[in-house]
Write a protein that holds these residues in place. Structure first.
Motif, short mmCIF file in Angstrom:
data_model
loop_
_atom_site.label_atom_id
_atom_site.label_comp_id
_atom_site.label_asym_id
_atom_site.label_seq_id
_atom_site.Cartn_x
_atom_site.Cartn_y
_atom_site.Cartn_z
N HIS A 41 0.83 -1.20 0.00
CA HIS A 41 0.00 0.00 0.00
C HIS A 41 0.87 1.26 0.00
O HIS A 41 0.65 2.18 -0.79
N ARG A 42 1.87 1.27 0.88
CA ARG A 42 2.74 2.45 0.93
C ARG A 42 3.56 2.58 -0.35
O ARG A 42 3.88 3.70 -0.77
N SER A 43 3.90 1.47 -0.96
CA SER A 43 4.64 1.53 -2.22
C SER A 43 3.76 2.08 -3.33
O SER A 43 4.16 2.96 -4.08
N PHE A 44 2.53 1.58 -3.41
CA PHE A 44 1.61 2.06 -4.46
C PHE A 44 1.29 3.54 -4.26
O PHE A 44 1.02 4.26 -5.21
N GLU A 45 1.28 3.98 -3.01
CA GLU A 45 1.02 5.40 -2.74
C GLU A 45 2.23 6.28 -3.03
O GLU A 45 2.15 7.49 -2.93
N GLY A 46 3.36 5.64 -3.32
CA GLY A 46 4.56 6.40 -3.63
C GLY A 46 5.37 6.81 -2.40
O GLY A 46 6.33 7.57 -2.52
N ARG A 47 5.00 6.30 -1.25
CA ARG A 47 5.79 6.66 -0.06
C ARG A 47 7.08 5.83 0.03
O ARG A 47 8.03 6.22 0.67
N TYR A 48 7.09 4.65 -0.57
CA TYR A 48 8.30 3.84 -0.65
C TYR A 48 8.68 3.74 -2.12
O TYR A 48 7.81 3.78 -2.99
N LYS A 60 -3.99 -6.67 -4.52
CA LYS A 60 -4.83 -5.51 -4.82
C LYS A 60 -6.27 -5.78 -4.45
O LYS A 60 -6.97 -4.90 -3.93
N SER A 61 -6.72 -7.00 -4.72
CA SER A 61 -8.10 -7.33 -4.38
C SER A 61 -8.28 -7.33 -2.85
O SER A 61 -9.29 -6.84 -2.33
N LEU A 62 -7.30 -7.84 -2.12
CA LEU A 62 -7.38 -7.81 -0.67
C LEU A 62 -7.36 -6.38 -0.13
O LEU A 62 -8.06 -6.04 0.81
N LEU A 63 -6.55 -5.53 -0.79
CA LEU A 63 -6.47 -4.13 -0.35
C LEU A 63 -7.82 -3.43 -0.49
O LEU A 63 -8.23 -2.65 0.37
N LEU A 64 -8.53 -3.74 -1.58
CA LEU A 64 -9.87 -3.15 -1.75
C LEU A 64 -10.80 -3.58 -0.62
O LEU A 64 -11.54 -2.77 -0.06
N GLU A 65 -10.72 -4.86 -0.27
CA GLU A 65 -11.53 -5.36 0.84
C GLU A 65 -11.19 -4.64 2.14
O GLU A 65 -12.07 -4.24 2.90
N ARG A 66 -9.89 -4.48 2.38
CA ARG A 66 -9.46 -3.82 3.61
C ARG A 66 -9.96 -2.38 3.64
O ARG A 66 -10.37 -1.87 4.67
N GLN A 67 -9.90 -1.74 2.48
CA GLN A 67 -10.31 -0.34 2.42
C GLN A 67 -11.80 -0.21 2.74
O GLN A 67 -12.19 0.63 3.54
N SER A 68 -12.60 -1.10 2.16
CA SER A 68 -14.03 -0.94 2.40
C SER A 68 -14.39 -1.34 3.83
O SER A 68 -15.38 -0.88 4.38
N ALA A 69 -13.58 -2.18 4.46
CA ALA A 69 -13.86 -2.55 5.85
C ALA A 69 -13.14 -1.64 6.83
O ALA A 69 -13.18 -1.87 8.04
N ALA A 70 -12.45 -0.60 6.34
CA ALA A 70 -11.68 0.31 7.19
C ALA A 70 -10.71 -0.44 8.10
O ALA A 70 -10.64 -0.22 9.30
N LEU A 71 -9.97 -1.35 7.50
CA LEU A 71 -8.96 -2.11 8.25
C LEU A 71 -7.56 -1.69 7.81
O LEU A 71 -7.41 -1.05 6.77
N PRO A 72 -6.52 -2.05 8.58
CA PRO A 72 -5.16 -1.72 8.15
C PRO A 72 -4.88 -2.28 6.76
O PRO A 72 -5.44 -3.33 6.44
N PRO A 73 -4.09 -1.65 5.94
CA PRO A 73 -3.28 -0.47 6.23
C PRO A 73 -4.02 0.86 6.07
O PRO A 73 -3.38 1.90 6.08
N PHE A 74 -5.34 0.82 5.97
CA PHE A 74 -6.08 2.07 5.80
C PHE A 74 -6.41 2.73 7.13
O PHE A 74 -6.78 3.90 7.18
#
Ligand code: ADP
Ligand code: ZN
Ligand code: ZN
Length: 616
Positions: A251-258, A505-519
């Motif tokens: 997530h941090r890599s895709f956001e450009g922080r790493y 990426k699919s897991l990240l979408l799930e995490r985002q909609s459930a407001a779970l880490p890394p969000f």
């Protein structure tokens, strides 16, 4: 920490210095700062953090030894030369080595065998040329003799290792050598992050996704996260490598922080294995093995290759059941069934390690017809012996490798081809290089798809790919066969038909909609007591204070932990959550001050886990 000339503390509360043990401080300012930050961030007492940072032999009332035995450098007849890098590898080395004097986080997301280690080695060479030291962190189970050998064969510099098999004396010597700049490379597990290295030039965290980097009790720090902090403080690069990076890191890599680097192909020409899903629904299973898998095993063995079967459950059978009344053997201290073990013949609790004799009859109704359900590695071994009586089998799990030296022997038997059928738990998933393994079988992939821990599917995917990565690493192509009752499961499909990145990426979408880490940031408040209501009462009180302190922090619970009882104690937890890491920190600080003034009549063990990686 520090010294003062004046104090407001009354004289009778002050203690006098008994003795000065060392003329110079034991911990360098940089390690002290790291400890201070960690104590603050994980809300753990500084004294305990400092003790954790020291080798055991230095935690005593003794001065530091003056002479440090020199670190032996292995004699090399022909040191291994650096390989000619491919384009992707070159790009990574170029990017990192041109910015060695500043902080950067560099994710190397590269499939197993893509040449990550070769990249580490060449970066290390650059740092050694600059007379700097390097810290390499690896998970406990992948710090194998093979891993260390690869470093020793490349470099003619003093290398020390720090891990749980080290004697305390060896650990002390390694620590002192690093501190005195007499060791150039330190390879170690989690706690090695606290090693003093005055000329530290880079930190490499290999298999950065591995949960063993997080300490699960006491001082619950995450070595990868401390590595990032330490690199930032020291103004050096940190490298996070993995074939299956954690969702946090991605997530941090895709956001450009790493900085993010991808190595999608195997170096040296080997192909990635092909995946096949075996739908085991309604199929006749022989001791958990489908006819399809048995046939595949047979043909790979006939072709003279090696086969690796992965089953992440040790022992013979996880359930002992009475056929007359349905009773199941459970641990008297935990909410956990006992596992039946054949060698030695015992019932064992895999949670608290309690072990007891196997009853002759049902403990409830006395009937003698007890059966054993489900399968562990011991049972799998027996089943395979029956099917392939002429093929020697090697089993790698915590039980088979308990005695010192057995692990090395088993690995050697595999390397030499003495054993061609290998069975193992997650112990075989990492670090090993088995060039003749062409078939990997995953006996049971269903447990991770439906767990109540939100990280279970991430772990399952990582584990499957790590194990799959053992297949076809040399010139022989590999195949991975996965048995499942849920062949259409979208996660399993993504993992096997696409790649880890799509899966993640699919897991990240799930995490985002459930407001779970890394969000979001999480902190888990654990409480344990002999009476469940004591722990519950305590947590309800904590929740009330929490609500009064900050209404923007979501507080859920108290709920029983996934393992609701362990070692005789009832376990409950509160989950605290917010999108703002800083806010959570401030909130926890105030909350803990309020709780310190709150005492309970009964003994309650409680702890805060910041950024928990397991909800058990
Ligand atoms: P990883 O750490 O990603 O699993 P390794 O660095 O162990 O990958 O490399 C896998 C194999 O490929 C090793 O046998 C290694 O020697 C070889 N290899 C790595 N880089 C190259 C390269 N540039 N050219 C040829 N072979 C390479
Ligand atoms: Zn019974
Ligand atoms: Zn138990």
């Amino acid at each position: 920490m520090g010294t003062e000339n004046q104090t407001a503390v009354p004289l009778d509360k002050l203690k006098s210095v008994e003795m000065i043990l060392d003329p110079a401080p034991l911990l360098s300012p940089s390690i002290l700062k790291l400890c201070q930050w960690a104590a603050d961030y994980y809300h753990h007492p500084l004294g305990e953090v400092l003790l954790a940072a020291l080798p055991k032999l230095l935690r005593q009332k003794k001065s530091i030894p003056e002479d440090i035995p020199p670190v032996a450098i292995e004699e090399k007849h022909s040191p291994h030369e650096a390989l000619l890098l491919n384009r992707d590898q070159q790009e990574i080395i170029q990017a990192i080595t041109t910015s060695l004097d500043c902080f950067s986080v560099n994710t190397i997301d590269g499939v197993t065998g893509s040449g990550k280690t070769e990249v580490y080695l060449q970066i290390i060479q650059k740092l050694l040329d600059r007379n700097q030291q390097i810290l390499v962190l690896v998970p406990e189970i992948s710090l194998t003799p093979q891993t260390i050998k690869r470093f020793r064969e490349r470099f003619s510099v003093p290398i020390v290792t720090l891990h749980s098999q080290c004697t305390e004396k060896a650990r002390l010597h390694a620590w002192l050598a690093a501190r005195a700049e007499k060791a150039s490379i330190v390879i170690g597990t989690r706690s090695a992050i606290f090693t003093p290295l005055p000329r530290l030039g880079a930190i490499i965290v290999d298999e950065e996704h591995d949960p063993s980097f997080k300490q699960h009790d006491g001082f619950r720090y995450h070595a990868r996260d401390l590595a990032i902090w330490r690199a930032h403080d020291t103004k050096i690069p940190v490298i996070l490598g993995s074939a299956t990076p954690s969702l946090e890191t991605l997530h941090r890599s895709f956001e450009g922080r790493y900085r993010y680097f991808n190595l999608p192909e195997r170096a040296g020409g080997a192909n990635l294995p092909n995946f096949h899903i075996i739908d085991v629904r309604r199929q006749f299973l022989e001791e958990g093995l489908s006819q399809t898998l048995l046939k595949e095993i047979g043909s790979h063995l006939n072709a003279g290759n090696q086969v690796l079967l992965f089953l992440n459950r040790r022992g013979f059978s996880p359930v002992m059941l009475c056929h007359a009344c349905g009773w199941m053997a459970e641990c008297p201290h935990c909410d956990m069934r006992l596992t039946y073990h054949l060698h030695p013949k015992r019932l064992q609790c895999h949670s608290c390690d309690a072990s007891m004799p196997v009853p002759q009859a049902c403990a409830k109704c006395g009937d003698q017809e007890v059966t054993f359900l489900g399968m562990g590695t011991e049972k799998l071994e027996l089943a395979l012996q029956k099917h392939f009586p002429d093929t020697p089998i090697a089993r790698l799990d915590r039980d088979s490798t308990r005695r010192k030296g057995t692990m090395e022997k088993v690995l050697k038997d595999i390397q030499n081809g003495v054993c061609r059928l290998l069975i193992g738990t997650q112990m075989i998933a990492k670090g090993h290089h088995f060039p003749n393994v062409t078939l990997v079988g995953i006996i049971d992939s269903d447990y991770g798809l439906f767990s109540s821990d939100f990280r279970a599917s991430e772990r399952l995917g990582q584990l499957i790919l790590q194990v799959a990565g053992r297949a076809g690493r040399a010139m022989k192509p590999g195949a991975v066969w996965i048995q499942t009752h849920h062949p259409e499961h979208p996660l399993l499909q993504l993992l096997t038909q696409r790649n880890y990145q799509q899966f993640a990426k699919s897991l990240l979408l799930e995490r985002q909609s459930a407001a779970l880490p890394p969000f979001t940031s999480l902190a888990l408040f654990h409480a344990e007591a002999h009476q469940a209501q004591d722990a519950e009462h305590f947590l309800n009180h904590v929740k009330k204070i929490a609500r009064s302190l900050d209404q923007n922090i979501s507080v859920q619970g108290p709920v029983p932990a996934i393992m609701a009882r362990r070692a005789g104690r009832h376990r409950l937890q509160l989950l605290m959550q917010t999108p703002h890491r800083q806010k959570l920190q401030q909130f926890l600080r105030r909350l803990l001050v309020s709780i310190e003034n709150f005492s309970t009549k009964r003994r309650i063990h409680w702890a805060v886990d910041v950024d928990p990686v397991e909800l058990t």
